[in-house]
Design a protein around this motif. Structure first.
Motif, PDB file in Angstrom:
ATOM      1  N   GLU A 155      35.026   3.308  -8.505  1.00 12.37           N
ATOM      2  CA  GLU A 155      34.977   4.623  -9.161  1.00 12.37           C
ATOM      3  C   GLU A 155      34.121   4.561 -10.429  1.00 12.37           C
ATOM      4  O   GLU A 155      33.360   5.486 -10.732  1.00 12.37           O
ATOM      5  N   THR A 156      34.257   3.460 -11.165  1.00 10.57           N
ATOM      6  CA  THR A 156      33.475   3.307 -12.394  1.00 10.57           C
ATOM      7  C   THR A 156      31.983   3.242 -12.097  1.00 10.57           C
ATOM      8  O   THR A 156      31.166   3.927 -12.727  1.00 10.57           O
ATOM      9  N   TYR A 157      31.609   2.412 -11.115  1.00 10.61           N
ATOM     10  CA  TYR A 157      30.196   2.276 -10.788  1.00 10.61           C
ATOM     11  C   TYR A 157      29.646   3.552 -10.154  1.00 10.61           C
ATOM     12  O   TYR A 157      28.475   3.903 -10.365  1.00 10.61           O
ATOM     13  N   ASP A 158      30.468   4.240  -9.355  1.00 11.58           N
ATOM     14  CA  ASP A 158      29.997   5.505  -8.772  1.00 11.58           C
ATOM     15  C   ASP A 158      29.667   6.494  -9.888  1.00 11.58           C
ATOM     16  O   ASP A 158      28.677   7.233  -9.818  1.00 11.58           O
ATOM     17  N   LYS A 159      30.495   6.516 -10.919  1.00  9.87           N
ATOM     18  CA  LYS A 159      30.280   7.445 -12.031  1.00  9.87           C
ATOM     19  C   LYS A 159      29.045   7.058 -12.841  1.00  9.87           C
ATOM     20  O   LYS A 159      28.284   7.916 -13.294  1.00  9.87           O
ATOM     21  N   LEU A 160      28.839   5.735 -12.993  1.00  9.07           N
ATOM     22  CA  LEU A 160      27.725   5.273 -13.830  1.00  9.07           C
ATOM     23  C   LEU A 160      26.430   5.073 -13.047  1.00  9.07           C
ATOM     24  O   LEU A 160      25.396   4.775 -13.625  1.00  9.07           O
ATOM     25  N   GLY A 161      26.531   5.188 -11.714  1.00  5.22           N
ATOM     26  CA  GLY A 161      25.323   5.059 -10.908  1.00  5.22           C
ATOM     27  C   GLY A 161      24.865   3.638 -10.705  1.00  5.22           C
ATOM     28  O   GLY A 161      23.662   3.394 -10.555  1.00  5.22           O
ATOM     29  N   THR A 221      39.493  -2.057 -16.555  1.00  7.42           N
ATOM     30  CA  THR A 221      39.191  -0.691 -16.985  1.00  7.42           C
ATOM     31  C   THR A 221      37.704  -0.642 -17.315  1.00  7.42           C
ATOM     32  O   THR A 221      37.065  -1.690 -17.538  1.00  7.42           O
ATOM     33  N   PRO A 222      37.114   0.533 -17.394  1.00  3.79           N
ATOM     34  CA  PRO A 222      35.683   0.623 -17.741  1.00  3.79           C
ATOM     35  C   PRO A 222      35.364  -0.045 -19.076  1.00  3.79           C
ATOM     36  O   PRO A 222      34.234  -0.515 -19.283  1.00  3.79           O
TER      37      PRO A 222
END
Length: 364
Positions: free
Chosen positions: A255-261, A225-226
């Motif tokens: 998905e986590t890295y896409d959200k955090l850039g 999880t994040p």
């Protein structure tokens, strides 16, 4: 093995090629000794050892056509089983400093994995196997960043383990966080070596999460999880990360890295499960060369071809090795990993990672 220098140059020349046509010079050298070749990589198996109850490690000595591997790359591995050469893709797990003189692969046995079962139960020292040169761009950059993160799940540990070994052998001294998910310690490859790295390499933070048999001393529990990034002090936006494992792990991490850039490099070890209720699971898949056809059931084209009684060649079943590449005569297909839809006529596609969208015709 073929000698280096003038003899190799002569054997590889256009003059010798013309003399041996329609066969290759390797075709004739193979009749002298199976390890003799000018172009093709061969290797003799030196050791097969158990890695876990469901995984084995194969150590091989290559002939001098082998050019070595970068950490994270894979090879196409061909072995004769019951008189038929089977080809699969496996990651090279050696440190880069070792790959000129040996090739090591560690393979988890799958219940329906014909070759993986043979490697564990039937492969013997002295067997000669047929290999490709190392392939793939899931590799360390020439300049390793100041803080690197490696995340793996299950047998996806193999390419990132090669990276970790390479960094250790280079004398790396900047922070690396290594996070691995396994069902239990008994299911985990390289446990003793990971213990040693965690103990001896001050720059390496080694975190293992056992999802079915948790370690009470672990910092986190369960699947990724994040929050796990926070627990391990991983700044996704600043720490380049490599992830390899099953599709579920890669999807969530992605998905986590896409959200955090963040900068995330991904390598799948199993293609995502196809939604058989998808709206594009309609129409007919036609196998033109064999004169067969089947209703499109939404699975990958490789699976639907096999379900129709065909036996197309394949290697990795993950869209890496290109062994299953087949000409699509017409129709649209969806890449089950990237989601890309392609509808050009008369184009080559990898049928292991493409599912038909409506009517599709293959030259198969």
């Amino acid at each position: 093995m073929a000698r280096r220098g003038p003899i190799r140059a002569l054997l590889a020349s256009r003059y010798v090629h013309a003399l041996t046509t329609p066969h290759s010079v390797d075709h004739y050298l193979d009749r002298v000794h199976p390890m003799l070749s000018v172009h093709q990589v061969r290797a003799v198996v030196e050791e097969v050892r158990p890695e876990t109850d469901a995984a084995s490690t194969v150590v091989m000595r290559p002939n001098d056509t082998w050019r070595g591997a970068r950490a994270g790359q894979h090879v196409q591995f061909g072995v004769e089983v019951d008189g038929t050469r089977r080809i699969r893709c496996f990651s090279v797990v050696d440190s880069e400093s070792d790959t000129r003189d040996r090739i090591t692969v560690s393979v988890k046995v799958h219940p329906e994995g014909y070759v993986s079962q043979h490697l564990k139960e039937g492969l013997r020292p002295g067997t000669i196997v047929h290999l490709s040169q190392a392939e793939g761009d899931f590799v360390l950059d020439d300049h390793v960043p100041d803080h690197l993160t490696l995340i793996s799940g299950g047998s996806g540990i193999t390419p990132v383990m090669a990276m970790l070994r390479t960094l250790r052998d280079r004398g790396h001294d900047r922070p690396v966080t290594f996070v691995h998910y396994a069902r239990s310690r008994a299911d985990e490859m390289f446990s003793d070596e990971l213990d040693a790295i965690a103990r001896d390499c001050t720059w390496a933070r080694v975190e293992r999460i056992y999802t079915r048999d948790p370690d009470p001393t672990a910092a986190v529990e369960g699947r990724f999880t994040p929050d796990h990034l926070d627990a391990f002090a991983i700044d996704a936006a600043r720490h380049p990360t490599y992830v390899c494992g099953p599709a579920g792990l890669i999807d969530v991490v992605g998905e986590t890295y896409d959200k955090l850039g963040g900068d995330l490099r991904r390598e799948w070890f199993k293609v995502p499960t196809v939604d058989l209720d998808a709206e594009d699971a309609t129409g007919t898949v036609t196998f033109e060369a064999s004169g067969r056809a089947t209703d499109n059931d939404g699975r990958t084209l490789l699976e639907q071809a096999e379900g129709s009684g065909l036996a197309p060649e394949f290697g990795c079943r993950m869209g890496i090795c290109n062994t299953c590449s087949t000409r699509k005569v017409h129709g649209a297909v969806r890449n089950v990993i990237t989601g890309e839809v392609r509808a050009d006529t008369d184009e080559k596609i990898k049928i292991c990672v493409n599912a038909p969208v409506g009517d599709v015709c293959l030259d198969l």
